[in-house]
Motif scaffolding. Structure first.
Motif, PDB file in Angstrom:
ATOM      1  N   THR A  55       4.046  66.369  34.791  1.00 22.95           N
ATOM      2  CA  THR A  55       5.325  66.750  34.173  1.00 22.95           C
ATOM      3  C   THR A  55       6.430  66.688  35.224  1.00 22.95           C
ATOM      4  O   THR A  55       7.529  66.163  34.981  1.00 22.95           O
ATOM      5  N   ASN A  56       6.130  67.208  36.422  1.00 26.06           N
ATOM      6  CA  ASN A  56       7.131  67.182  37.496  1.00 26.06           C
ATOM      7  C   ASN A  56       7.391  65.765  37.981  1.00 26.06           C
ATOM      8  O   ASN A  56       8.538  65.383  38.234  1.00 26.06           O
ATOM      9  N   LEU A  57       6.323  64.977  38.090  1.00 24.37           N
ATOM     10  CA  LEU A  57       6.474  63.588  38.553  1.00 24.37           C
ATOM     11  C   LEU A  57       7.388  62.794  37.614  1.00 24.37           C
ATOM     12  O   LEU A  57       8.174  61.962  38.050  1.00 24.37           O
ATOM     13  N   PHE A  58       7.261  63.063  36.317  1.00 26.24           N
ATOM     14  CA  PHE A  58       8.069  62.333  35.329  1.00 26.24           C
ATOM     15  C   PHE A  58       9.404  63.047  35.052  1.00 26.24           C
ATOM     16  O   PHE A  58      10.226  62.530  34.327  1.00 26.24           O
ATOM     17  N   ASN A  59       9.559  64.261  35.579  1.00 26.13           N
ATOM     18  CA  ASN A  59      10.670  65.147  35.222  1.00 26.13           C
ATOM     19  C   ASN A  59      10.825  65.234  33.698  1.00 26.13           C
ATOM     20  O   ASN A  59      11.913  65.012  33.140  1.00 26.13           O
ATOM     21  N   GLY A  60       9.722  65.598  33.063  1.00 25.46           N
ATOM     22  CA  GLY A  60       9.697  65.663  31.604  1.00 25.46           C
ATOM     23  C   GLY A  60      10.472  66.849  31.052  1.00 25.46           C
ATOM     24  O   GLY A  60      11.183  66.729  30.054  1.00 25.46           O
ATOM     25  N   GLY A  61      10.339  68.003  31.706  1.00 24.92           N
ATOM     26  CA  GLY A  61      11.016  69.206  31.209  1.00 24.92           C
ATOM     27  C   GLY A  61      10.217  70.428  31.598  1.00 24.92           C
ATOM     28  O   GLY A  61       9.238  70.333  32.339  1.00 24.92           O
ATOM     29  N   GLY A 164      18.089  53.954  26.825  1.00 22.97           N
ATOM     30  CA  GLY A 164      17.929  55.328  26.314  1.00 22.97           C
ATOM     31  C   GLY A 164      19.263  55.921  25.881  1.00 22.97           C
ATOM     32  O   GLY A 164      19.342  56.644  24.882  1.00 22.97           O
ATOM     33  N   LYS A 165      20.309  55.594  26.638  1.00 21.14           N
ATOM     34  CA  LYS A 165      21.644  56.113  26.299  1.00 21.14           C
ATOM     35  C   LYS A 165      22.068  55.580  24.922  1.00 21.14           C
ATOM     36  O   LYS A 165      22.539  56.347  24.072  1.00 21.14           O
ATOM     37  N   SER A 179       2.784  52.260  31.094  1.00 23.21           N
ATOM     38  CA  SER A 179       1.521  51.804  31.695  1.00 23.21           C
ATOM     39  C   SER A 179       1.722  51.183  33.073  1.00 23.21           C
ATOM     40  O   SER A 179       0.961  51.439  33.993  1.00 23.21           O
ATOM     41  N   GLN A 180       2.741  50.333  33.192  1.00 21.13           N
ATOM     42  CA  GLN A 180       2.963  49.634  34.469  1.00 21.13           C
ATOM     43  C   GLN A 180       4.009  50.347  35.327  1.00 21.13           C
ATOM     44  O   GLN A 180       4.307  49.880  36.428  1.00 21.13           O
ATOM     45  N   GLY A 181       4.548  51.458  34.810  1.00 17.64           N
ATOM     46  CA  GLY A 181       5.619  52.128  35.558  1.00 17.64           C
ATOM     47  C   GLY A 181       5.191  53.428  36.198  1.00 17.64           C
ATOM     48  O   GLY A 181       5.632  53.776  37.300  1.00 17.64           O
ATOM     49  N   ALA A 182       4.298  54.164  35.522  1.00 13.51           N
ATOM     50  CA  ALA A 182       3.915  55.489  36.014  1.00 13.51           C
ATOM     51  C   ALA A 182       3.232  55.381  37.377  1.00 13.51           C
ATOM     52  O   ALA A 182       2.222  54.701  37.518  1.00 13.51           O
ATOM     53  N   ASP A 188      12.539  59.468  35.999  1.00 18.64           N
ATOM     54  CA  ASP A 188      13.157  60.751  35.668  1.00 18.64           C
ATOM     55  C   ASP A 188      13.447  60.722  34.171  1.00 18.64           C
ATOM     56  O   ASP A 188      14.471  60.185  33.743  1.00 18.64           O
ATOM     57  N   MET A 189      12.511  61.248  33.393  1.00 14.34           N
ATOM     58  CA  MET A 189      12.645  61.157  31.934  1.00 14.34           C
ATOM     59  C   MET A 189      13.979  61.713  31.450  1.00 14.34           C
ATOM     60  O   MET A 189      14.586  61.148  30.534  1.00 14.34           O
ATOM     61  N   GLN A 190      14.419  62.821  32.064  1.00 14.73           N
ATOM     62  CA  GLN A 190      15.648  63.441  31.565  1.00 14.73           C
ATOM     63  C   GLN A 190      16.863  62.597  31.914  1.00 14.73           C
ATOM     64  O   GLN A 190      17.685  62.295  31.056  1.00 14.73           O
TER      65      GLN A 190
END
Ligand code: PLP
Length: 386
Positions: A55-61, A164-165, A179-182, A188-190
């Motif tokens: 969650t932190n790695l992706f900055n999911g929330g 996304g915007k 798959s190829q990005g993580a 930064d998901m947010q």
């Protein structure tokens, strides 16, 4: 073996991953979340710790329970796409021609069943999808968009924040196939306006096969398509609606979670962008070396910016499968040939009718000498026909 098939799965894994999996499964191979004895609690803590790290790695929330585990990206993409279609029956969905079959096939199947309608956006000559094209494709009933983070054929990293915007300005849910990005590049998901990020554990996150998952941001509702045991509130007849149970049913792949935990710790210790930059130096050497060879056509690969260390090419006079066989048999080089489970990329590149391309993908343990050998091997193969 010279391993240049890291886009299929990274190999080898860091020593820490093998060691931790072996140790953890021998000492804690019990079912997490089902019982109250010490080993079961500690095993549950490893699972929670891994949810938090990702969650932190992706900055999911803030809610790390929204990081759920599955078998792989395909499994999560199936759950997310079908779950969204269930919430929005008859809706229009936007996707791209860069997608892998793990996105294309669920969408195709739902469209064939009359449950959704799909628009496929093209990519430009450099291999990128335009946010303006997304805007133009939006209809009154468009509810979500699915886009790959990085192409598994040509390696281009898509402009997710901008796409996304556009999605958010128009009320669309933005789903990314990571798959190829993580673990391959910073995320930064947010900040990048990503609502749902699906990942697989066995590529750049350095875990084993059989583990993957998704992060679903708060405010996004995924219809439930899976039901079963969760280890809690067993008397309730329906499947639990709260996360992580909402998208998890049955016993987790604990050994996979352990390996993923060690893999993520390893990439964080090394630094994701340090690994990426090291790989891109080798990728550039490979691209520049192959570019010099008469009869070799490289697809896209125009810049080291917004690019993963993946290179697709063909050799004039040879079928990609012949090149792959010669590389394997004569030079002990492992690579991937064909359509790479992404047929629409080859429609866009014009390689669909010539059996796709040869793909080299550089990994964290690739050496400069291996790149030199690969260039020489392709030079030899090309010289037989050119
Ligand atoms: C872009 C992309 N999406 C999805 C997948 C599917 O990953 P998995 O087979 O781990 O589910 C892959 C695997 O190669 C991929 O490259």
């Amino acid at each position: 073996m010279i391993y240049l098939d890291n886009s299929a799965t990274t190999f080898p894994k860091p020593k820490e991953v093998y060691d931790f999996m072996d140790h953890f499964y021998r000492t804690h191979g019990v079912n997490p979340g089902r019982s109250g004895f010490d080993a079961a609690i500690e095993t549950g803590e490893l699972v929670s710790d891994t949810r938090k790290m990702l969650t932190n790695l992706f900055n999911g929330g803030g809610d790390f329970n929204r990081l759920t585990f599955s078998y792989n990206a395909t499994d999560s993409l199936n759950m997310i796409i079908q779950g969204l279609a269930l919430e929005h029956p008859g809706c229009h969905v936007i996707t791209t021609m860069l997608e892998h079959n793990s996105v294309l096939r669920p969408l195709y199947t739902l469209e064939q069943r009359g449950q959704i309608e799909v628009t496929y956006l093209p990519f430009d000559e450099r291999g990128y999808v335009s946010p303006d094209d997304v805007k133009k494709a939006i209809k009154k009933n468009t509810k979500f968009m699915v886009c790959t983070h990085c192409s598994n054929v040509i390696g281009t990293i898509q402009p997710l924040a901008e796409i996304g915007k556009v999605c958010h300005e128009n009320g669309l849910i933005f789903v990314v196939d990571g798959s190829q990005g993580a673990g391959a590049v910073d995320l930064d998901m947010q900040a990048q306006n990503i609502d749902v990020y699906c990942f697989t554990g066995h590529k750049c996150l350095m875990g084993p096969t059989g583990i993957g998952g998704s992060y679903v941001r708060e405010g996004v509702t995924i219809g439930q398509t899976r039901f079963g045991g969760t280890g809690v509130r067993s008397a309730v007849p329906g499947h639990l609606e709260e996360y992580p149970y909402r998208l998890e049913a049955g016993t987790l792949n604990l050994l996979g979670v352990a390996g993923l935990n060690a893999g993520v710790k390893w990439i964080m210790k090394e630094g994701i962008m340090n690994i990426h930059n090291r790989e891109m130096v080798l990728w550039k050497k490979l691209r520049d070396g192959l570019k010099e060879i008469e009869g070799v056509t490289i697809y896209c690969a125009t810049s080291v910016e917004n690019q993963n260390p993946v290179l697709s090419f063909n050799v004039k006079g040879w079928d990609s499968s012949d090149v792959g066989t010669m590389l394997d048999v004569d030079y002990d080089i492992a690579c991937r040939i064909g359509l790479h489970c992404a047929p629409k990329v080859h429609e866009g590149l014009g390689t669909i009718n010539c059996h796709g391309s040869v793909r080299f993908s550089v990994g964290a343990f690739t050496t400069e000498q291996e790149i030199d050998t690969a260039i020489e091997a392709v030079k030899d193969i090309a010289s037989m026909k050119n």
